[in-house]
Design a protein around this motif. Structure first.
Motif, mmCIF file in Angstrom:
data_model
loop_
_atom_site.group_PDB
_atom_site.id
_atom_site.type_symbol
_atom_site.label_atom_id
_atom_site.label_comp_id
_atom_site.label_asym_id
_atom_site.label_seq_id
_atom_site.Cartn_x
_atom_site.Cartn_y
_atom_site.Cartn_z
ATOM 1 N N SER A 121 1.045 -1.238 -0.090
ATOM 2 C CA SER A 121 -0.072 0.208 -0.049
ATOM 3 C C SER A 121 0.947 1.108 0.043
ATOM 4 C CB SER A 121 -0.928 0.152 1.142
ATOM 5 O OG SER A 121 -1.801 1.176 1.200
ATOM 6 N N PHE A 122 0.463 2.000 -0.866
ATOM 7 C CA PHE A 122 1.484 3.427 -1.098
ATOM 8 C C PHE A 122 0.675 4.484 -1.183
ATOM 9 C CE2 PHE A 122 3.583 -0.151 -2.934
ATOM 10 C CZ PHE A 122 5.101 0.039 -2.395
ATOM 11 N N VAL A 123 0.888 5.591 -0.417
ATOM 12 C CA VAL A 123 0.378 6.944 -0.200
ATOM 13 C C VAL A 123 0.973 7.988 -1.186
ATOM 14 C CG1 VAL A 123 -0.545 8.805 1.013
ATOM 15 C CG2 VAL A 123 -0.569 6.426 1.885
ATOM 16 N N LEU A 124 0.289 8.506 -2.040
ATOM 17 C CA LEU A 124 0.945 9.447 -3.133
ATOM 18 C C LEU A 124 0.391 11.039 -2.539
ATOM 19 C CD1 LEU A 124 0.134 7.486 -6.086
ATOM 20 C CD2 LEU A 124 2.193 7.488 -5.030
ATOM 21 N N GLY A 125 1.424 11.749 -2.623
ATOM 22 C CA GLY A 125 1.215 12.878 -2.238
ATOM 23 C C GLY A 125 1.669 13.874 -1.208
ATOM 24 N N PHE A 126 2.551 12.846 -0.501
ATOM 25 C CA PHE A 126 3.348 13.435 0.765
ATOM 26 C C PHE A 126 3.785 14.742 0.574
ATOM 27 C CE2 PHE A 126 3.199 8.985 2.323
ATOM 28 C CZ PHE A 126 2.909 9.083 3.721
ATOM 29 N N ASP A 127 4.285 15.574 1.464
ATOM 30 C CA ASP A 127 4.855 16.907 1.273
ATOM 31 C C ASP A 127 6.547 16.715 0.892
ATOM 32 O OD1 ASP A 127 2.827 18.243 1.862
ATOM 33 O OD2 ASP A 127 3.451 18.750 3.782
ATOM 34 N N HIS A 128 7.027 15.429 0.861
ATOM 35 C CA HIS A 128 8.244 15.366 0.296
ATOM 36 C C HIS A 128 8.144 14.688 -1.264
ATOM 37 C CE1 HIS A 128 10.608 16.788 3.572
ATOM 38 N NE2 HIS A 128 9.790 15.927 4.321
ATOM 39 N N ASP A 129 6.940 14.317 -1.843
ATOM 40 C CA ASP A 129 6.720 13.959 -3.079
ATOM 41 C C ASP A 129 6.968 14.936 -4.173
ATOM 42 O OD1 ASP A 129 6.575 11.313 -1.890
ATOM 43 O OD2 ASP A 129 4.390 11.224 -2.050
ATOM 44 N N ARG A 130 7.461 14.567 -5.290
ATOM 45 C CA ARG A 130 7.451 15.275 -6.255
ATOM 46 C C ARG A 130 7.019 14.548 -7.536
ATOM 47 N NH1 ARG A 130 10.993 17.603 -2.902
ATOM 48 N NH2 ARG A 130 11.226 19.880 -3.144
ATOM 49 N N GLU A 131 6.843 14.918 -8.529
ATOM 50 C CA GLU A 131 6.228 14.245 -10.056
ATOM 51 C C GLU A 131 6.817 12.971 -10.122
ATOM 52 O OE1 GLU A 131 3.803 15.263 -13.978
ATOM 53 O OE2 GLU A 131 5.271 16.709 -13.202
ATOM 54 N N ASP A 132 8.034 12.797 -9.887
ATOM 55 C CA ASP A 132 8.775 11.544 -10.176
ATOM 56 C C ASP A 132 8.334 10.432 -9.123
ATOM 57 O OD1 ASP A 132 10.079 12.377 -7.868
ATOM 58 O OD2 ASP A 132 12.127 11.943 -8.504
ATOM 59 N N VAL A 133 7.609 10.639 -8.059
ATOM 60 C CA VAL A 133 7.125 9.572 -7.166
ATOM 61 C C VAL A 133 6.405 8.273 -7.824
ATOM 62 C CG1 VAL A 133 4.842 10.944 -6.542
ATOM 63 C CG2 VAL A 133 6.103 9.230 -5.020
ATOM 64 N N PHE A 134 5.538 8.839 -8.850
ATOM 65 C CA PHE A 134 4.817 7.988 -9.545
ATOM 66 C C PHE A 134 5.562 6.868 -10.280
ATOM 67 C CE2 PHE A 134 2.541 12.083 -9.767
ATOM 68 C CZ PHE A 134 1.840 11.531 -8.644
ATOM 69 N N GLU A 135 6.537 7.229 -11.073
ATOM 70 C CA GLU A 135 7.488 6.222 -11.777
ATOM 71 C C GLU A 135 8.441 5.424 -10.778
ATOM 72 O OE1 GLU A 135 9.363 4.011 -14.567
ATOM 73 O OE2 GLU A 135 7.359 5.194 -14.873
ATOM 74 N N ASN A 136 8.885 6.144 -9.805
ATOM 75 C CA ASN A 136 9.804 5.513 -8.872
ATOM 76 C C ASN A 136 9.004 4.522 -7.893
ATOM 77 O OD1 ASN A 136 11.822 7.194 -9.645
ATOM 78 N ND2 ASN A 136 11.499 8.549 -7.858
ATOM 79 N N THR A 137 7.885 4.884 -7.567
ATOM 80 C CA THR A 137 7.076 3.881 -6.986
ATOM 81 C C THR A 137 6.676 2.478 -7.775
ATOM 82 O OG1 THR A 137 6.320 5.612 -5.641
ATOM 83 C CG2 THR A 137 5.087 3.154 -5.288
ATOM 84 N N ILE A 138 6.150 2.692 -8.944
ATOM 85 C CA ILE A 138 5.747 1.304 -9.771
ATOM 86 C C ILE A 138 6.982 0.719 -10.173
ATOM 87 C CG2 ILE A 138 5.607 2.611 -11.854
ATOM 88 C CD1 ILE A 138 3.053 0.405 -10.429
ATOM 89 N N ARG A 139 7.956 1.501 -10.616
ATOM 90 C CA ARG A 139 9.135 0.691 -10.926
ATOM 91 C C ARG A 139 9.932 -0.068 -9.577
ATOM 92 N NH1 ARG A 139 13.082 4.417 -10.930
ATOM 93 N NH2 ARG A 139 12.330 5.532 -13.051
ATOM 94 N N TRP A 140 9.943 0.323 -8.414
ATOM 95 C CA TRP A 140 10.226 -0.641 -7.385
ATOM 96 C C TRP A 140 9.152 -1.687 -7.089
ATOM 97 C CZ3 TRP A 140 8.287 -2.128 -2.619
ATOM 98 C CH2 TRP A 140 9.159 -2.576 -1.520
ATOM 99 N N VAL A 141 7.890 -1.470 -7.478
ATOM 100 C CA VAL A 141 7.019 -2.582 -7.164
ATOM 101 C C VAL A 141 7.234 -3.782 -8.237
ATOM 102 C CG1 VAL A 141 4.552 -3.158 -7.440
ATOM 103 C CG2 VAL A 141 4.986 -1.082 -6.297
ATOM 104 N N GLU A 142 7.550 -3.101 -9.151
ATOM 105 C CA GLU A 142 7.951 -4.443 -10.384
ATOM 106 C C GLU A 142 9.275 -4.968 -10.076
ATOM 107 O OE1 GLU A 142 5.459 -2.245 -14.243
ATOM 108 O OE2 GLU A 142 7.549 -2.118 -14.152
#
Length: 501
Positions: free
Chosen positions: A331-352
């Motif tokens: 489970s991942f929360v998106l939009g934390f105050d330290h998140d930038r637009e690269d958070v989406f690609e970084n998260t899904i790449r780590w999942v894979e």
């Protein structure tokens, strides 16, 4: 553009505008789980994985002289029944379906029923809920329900009832599973062994002001007996964190092991501090865990006040679970105050890269009454208070380092990528014997929204899923025999992010 979603999954069933045709039936109670719109990006299957325990647990506290029934509007069987008209209607209220709960309350009250509202939203916003009810149940509904019905009998109903969550959890009666339509769920064995969590994350509903839920446990044999009596091959533990007390979890695993059934549960990643405990879980039939990784940035974890291992150690811990045949739904929360637009690609790449069998994404959502809500409110970052949008699938605040549109689009991309053929194949288990069941689960669960509303409407969920569940159980029984023959992995120390809790 959002994916297509059937009307029945978007809009609540209409309520009959005509006057009632039947009188109030004394000592007849009805418990309702209101309709809520489904997220078109996520799997519709999760809504019928297992029934809610809140209302079936409350139903178990019904006095013997009362009759009680249960209705879940999300099973697509239409609006709740009114013939006969129940004397008392209990409705659980969550902020995402608060308006539907209030609509149902108005409808039944106009027809003479006494309406009782309970649930988390009533705890966090009692002043908002009060005008819609004859009585509010604030706190432990199991403790309050019998008292409320007796007061209805005596004509002494009070506007507010309160109970804390300190009563010994083992004293609660087992849920009334006999009220459930068994064919409508993948399994009716939703179990809860513990209450509360050792974390108090600032964004979590458990940190709601006014909600004090100490960590309590039930006797392990109670749980094993419930699982056995329900006759299902698979159970889902609905605990917030089944692993908050590792030694209790170890005892529970030893009680479940002789059943030769399978189960899944939500745990925190620090359950992997002790490899021998992970092994005990596998030998007891654990086939999957739901883990709130929340973020891959340590600063976000610290800000959330979550006690968690370092994020750079997540991969090793996931591998330990996989080595023990336990699938991981991250489970991942998106939009934390330290998140930038690269958070989406970084998260899904780590999942894979780490072959997580499933992932669940949530847009950061400040629930009313939580520290996060107070922070966002004080900073003027809340966009509105339309509670139906506070469902973790809509942006309801101003992010720090991206626009609202970027956050919404990134959330959608994460699910599109996760549910793609390529991603499903990249994340297949390394053990070839587990691949067929994984692929079947992935395609039935994740890529079949086009048919899920039909399975739900025609009550085919159990019929379609049960053969796959039984095959998985048999495969896992063979796996745990192989696992038992292997030497145990030695324990390693862990590095934990201090979160001030």
């Amino acid at each position: 553009m959002k994916p297509w979603i059937p009307r029945a999954m978007r809009i609540a069933p209409p309520l009959d505008p005509h006057p009632p045709t039947s009188p109030i039936r004394p000592r007849q109670a009805l418990l309702i789980n209101p309709f809520y719109p489904k997220d078109p990006h996520a799997s519709f299957g999760k809504h019928v994985l297992t029934p809610t325990l809140a209302l079936t647990s409350v139903a178990a506290a019904t006095p013997d002289e009362w009759q009680v029934s249960y209705w879940d509007e999300n099973l697509l069987q239409g609006p709740p029944p009114s013939d006969p008209m129940p004397a008392v209607v209990g409705i659980t209220v969550h902020l995402t379906f608060a308006e539907r709960a209030y609509e149902l309350a108005r409808w039944y009250r106009r027809r003479g029923a006494v309406v009782v509202l309970g649930g988390l939203h009533v705890i966090s916003c009692p002043d908002e809920a009060a005008p819609h009810a004859d009585a509010l149940a604030i706190g432990d509904g199991v403790s309050l329900w019998g008292r409320i019905l007796r007061d209805v009998d005596d004509g002494t109903l009070q506007p507010i009832y309160r109970a804390d969550f300190r009563k010994p959890y083992r004293d609660d009666p087992p849920p009334r599973r006999d009220l459930l339509p068994r064919e409508s769920f993948l399994t009716t064995s939703s179990l809860i062994a513990t209450r509360g969590c050792h974390n108090r994350c600032g964004f979590c509903y458990l940190s709601t002001k006014g909600l004090h839920m100490p960590y309590l446990v039930r006797d392990v044999q109670q749980i094993a007996d419930e699982f056995h009596r329900d006759g299902q091959p698979y159970a889902v533990f609905t605990d917030n964190n089944l692993g908050s007390k590792p030694e209790y979890l170890r005892q529970l695993c030893r009680a479940l092991r002789p059943l030769e059934k399978i189960w899944s549960a939500a745990v925190s990643i620090d359950v992997t501090d002790d490899p021998s405990l992970v092994r005990e879980m596998a030998l007891a039939g654990c086939t999957g865990v739901f883990i709130g990784f929340e973020s891959l940035q340590n600063d976000n974890i610290t800000d959330a006040k979550k006690k968690s291992p370092r994020t750079e150690d997540y991969a090793r811990r996931v591998a330990l679970l996989h080595d023990n045949g336990i699938q991981v739904n991250g489970s991942f929360v998106l939009g934390f105050d330290h998140d930038r637009e690269d958070v989406f690609e970084n998260t899904i790449r780590w999942v894979e890269e780490n072959r997580l069998e499933c992932a669940t994404f949530h847009i950061m959502t400040p629930y009313p009454g939580t520290p996060l809500f107070r922070q966002m409110e004080s900073e003027g970052r809340l966009l509105h208070r339309d509670w139906c949008k506070y469902d973790t699938a809509n942006v309801v605040f101003r992010p720090k380092h991206m626009t609202e549109e970027q956050l919404a689009a990134g959330y959608a991309r994460c699910y599109q990528r996760l549910f793609s053929h390529a991603s499903i194949w990249r994340r297949r288990p390394k053990d070839w014997r587990a691949v067929p069941a994984y692929l079947a689960m992935s395609y039935l669960y994740k890529r079949s929204n086009w048919m899920w509303h039909l399975l739900i409407k025609y009550r085919l969920t159990a019929r379609v899923w049960r053969p796959l569940v039984e095959l998985t159980r048999r495969r896992h029984v063979k796996f745990r025999r192989r696992l038992q023959a292997q030497p145990e992995t030695p324990a390693r120390g862990s590095t934990v992010v201090s979160a001030g809790v």
